[in-house]
Every structure is written in C-alpha cells, then in structure tokens.
Design a protein around this motif. Structure first.
Motif, PDB file in Angstrom:
ATOM      1  N   LEU A  10      57.016  49.332  67.161  1.00 50.88           N
ATOM      2  CA  LEU A  10      56.141  48.430  67.912  1.00 50.88           C
ATOM      3  C   LEU A  10      56.607  46.977  67.814  1.00 50.88           C
ATOM      4  O   LEU A  10      56.769  46.427  66.723  1.00 50.88           O
ATOM      5  N   LEU A  20      54.835  41.466  65.947  1.00 51.84           N
ATOM      6  CA  LEU A  20      55.284  42.772  65.468  1.00 51.84           C
ATOM      7  C   LEU A  20      56.764  42.901  65.737  1.00 51.84           C
ATOM      8  O   LEU A  20      57.234  42.595  66.833  1.00 51.84           O
ATOM      9  N   ALA A  23      57.226  47.553  63.927  1.00 49.53           N
ATOM     10  CA  ALA A  23      56.320  48.210  62.985  1.00 49.53           C
ATOM     11  C   ALA A  23      56.101  49.677  63.349  1.00 49.53           C
ATOM     12  O   ALA A  23      56.011  50.034  64.533  1.00 49.53           O
ATOM     13  N   LYS A  43      48.977  41.909  61.102  1.00 47.17           N
ATOM     14  CA  LYS A  43      48.096  43.055  60.831  1.00 47.17           C
ATOM     15  C   LYS A  43      47.045  43.254  61.922  1.00 47.17           C
ATOM     16  O   LYS A  43      46.785  44.387  62.341  1.00 47.17           O
ATOM     17  N   LEU A  46      48.706  44.568  65.036  1.00 42.64           N
ATOM     18  CA  LEU A  46      49.005  45.989  64.886  1.00 42.64           C
ATOM     19  C   LEU A  46      47.777  46.833  65.197  1.00 42.64           C
ATOM     20  O   LEU A  46      47.863  47.824  65.939  1.00 42.64           O
ATOM     21  N   VAL A 213      51.526  44.719  55.548  1.00 48.12           N
ATOM     22  CA  VAL A 213      52.291  44.182  56.667  1.00 48.12           C
ATOM     23  C   VAL A 213      52.803  42.791  56.302  1.00 48.12           C
ATOM     24  O   VAL A 213      52.067  41.961  55.762  1.00 48.12           O
ATOM     25  N   GLY A 216      55.612  41.238  60.599  1.00 48.20           N
ATOM     26  CA  GLY A 216      55.615  42.220  61.676  1.00 48.20           C
ATOM     27  C   GLY A 216      56.138  43.591  61.315  1.00 48.20           C
ATOM     28  O   GLY A 216      56.327  44.431  62.195  1.00 48.20           O
TER      29      GLY A 216
END
Length: 235
Positions: A10, A20, A23, A43, A46, A213, A216
């Motif tokens: 991602l 990100l 991820a 985070k 995500l 996290v 990213g």
C-alpha cells in the motif's frame, strides 16, 4: 483461520509527503488488531485505506477474495455500510437524532423499515449499559455514553470488520478503559475483526496483536498475551 482483510504494497502520497510506503498487513477473521506508531507515521492513513475510505495510489486491499480498492463508489459505500462498522474518537453521532435512531441509522440506510431497525438497535442498549437512554440525543449523553452509542451503531449490522480510530482518545482513563473493554468484548462475541488505531499501549494490550507503523511501513508486530506471559516467566 483465513484472512478477512488484507492490504498489500500500500502506497499513499499527499503531495510530496508519503504517508504509506508499501505497507502490508493482514487481519484474520475475528482477530483484534491494534495499529500503533508515532504521529505522522501513517497509522490512520493505513486504517482508512483498509476501510475503503481512502483509495491507495498503489497496492491492493482485499476483503476475503474481493479486491475493494478498485470498486466503484456506490459499491464501496454499500460495503462500508453493510459489512464494516466505524468508531471514531469523537463518536460522530448525529445531534438531531435520539440515541436509538443513531444506532439504527446503518440499518435504515440499507433499506430496513424504521420500526424494525429501531427495534434491532434497542437490543444493544442493555449489553452496553445504556438502558433508559434510548431517546436521549447526543448532547444529553456523557462522553462515555456517547461513545458506547457509537459502538452500538458500529456493531448493529454485525460487521465483518470494525474500524476504530483512537476510540478512547477523548475520554478520561477510567471511562476509556470501560469503553475499550466493551468494544473488544462485544467484537469477540460477534466474531467481528477489529482494526484499531491507538497511541495508548494499555488500550492496545486488549487486542490479540499489535503492529507498529513507522514512515509508512509495518516495522514490528507482537502479541500482548504472549509478551505478558514471557515477562511473567522471567520475574
């Protein structure tokens, strides 16, 4: 147990900022997953990408065998309404509706008759300690009560996945502990997976697994119960 939700490679950028950077994370059916990380780590991005609220610039998001990051907006909206539940830091209840109608709202948006939707919503008030508050509007509720109404709204559709973004962030410690206990207990009883962003290690410890996290990426993960057992054994 199979993965109910997964993100692969991602990537999400906001101008020159990379939120990100490839991820990857998978959530098992019924698993409670906490996402932690410093401010700006990616985070919350995500969580929102996994929930179909934000589309990634690259990578893919799978709900079971279905790729959801490429769905049209109508299909994606229906998925978020019918198979996902959401709990946010502020609750985001509609101030003009009584508590029972706030809880029933996802059902009514799916086409259920108001009477039936409200009847189903009311079933959640007892288990969440809200008996007698069905007709109160959000402005007449305490912070903890309003957040429990938000939990009921997230769970009333019996979702595959509940997404919670700092669900205790606006609450005092004692109220936050009560809210997270209810959220995790009821999610487990339904068999719903929970994906929760939190900065609070005590809140995250209620989950089955924690991922960290940074910049990213997922840089670490651990299981709180196993970690606690190891710490107890070394004392």
């Amino acid at each position: 147990m199979s993965d109910v939700l997964a993100g692969y490679g991602l990537v999400k950028k906001y101008g020159p900022t990379t939120a990100l950077a490839g991820a990857e994370v998978a959530v098992r059916a019924g698993e409670l997953l906490a996402i932690m990380g410093p401010s700006g780590s990616g985070k919350s991005t995500l969580l929102h990408v996994l929930a179909g609220v934000i589309r990634p610039d690259d990578g893919r998001v799978m709900l079971g065998e279905e790729r959801i990051d490429r769905l049209g907006e109508n299909r994606l909206s229906a998925l978020r309404r019918d198979r996902f539940g959401f709990v946010f830091q502020s609750g985001q209840l509609l101030p003009e509706l009584p508590a029972e109608e706030n809880v029933a709202l996802p059902l009514m948006l799916s086409g259920m008759r108001r009477r039936d939707a409200v009847a189903r919503a009311r079933r959640w008030f007892g288990p969440l300690g809200l008996d007698g508050l069905e007709r109160r509007r959000p402005g007449q509720l305490s912070g903890g009560q309003a957040q429990r109404v938000a939990i009921a709204r997230a769970l009333v559709v019996e979702p595959d996945v509940v997404f919670a973004d700092e669900p205790t962030g606006a609450l005092d410690q004692a109220t936050g502990e009560e809210v997270i206990r209810l959220l995790t207990t009821v999610s487990r009883s339904l068999g719903s997976a929970l994906v929760m962003v939190t900065h609070d290690a005590g809140v995250a410890a209620h989950c089955d697994r924690i991922v960290q996290v940074r910049d990213g990426h997922i840089v670490d993960e651990w299981h709180p119960a196993a970690a606690a057992a190891r710490n107890g054994a070394t004392r």
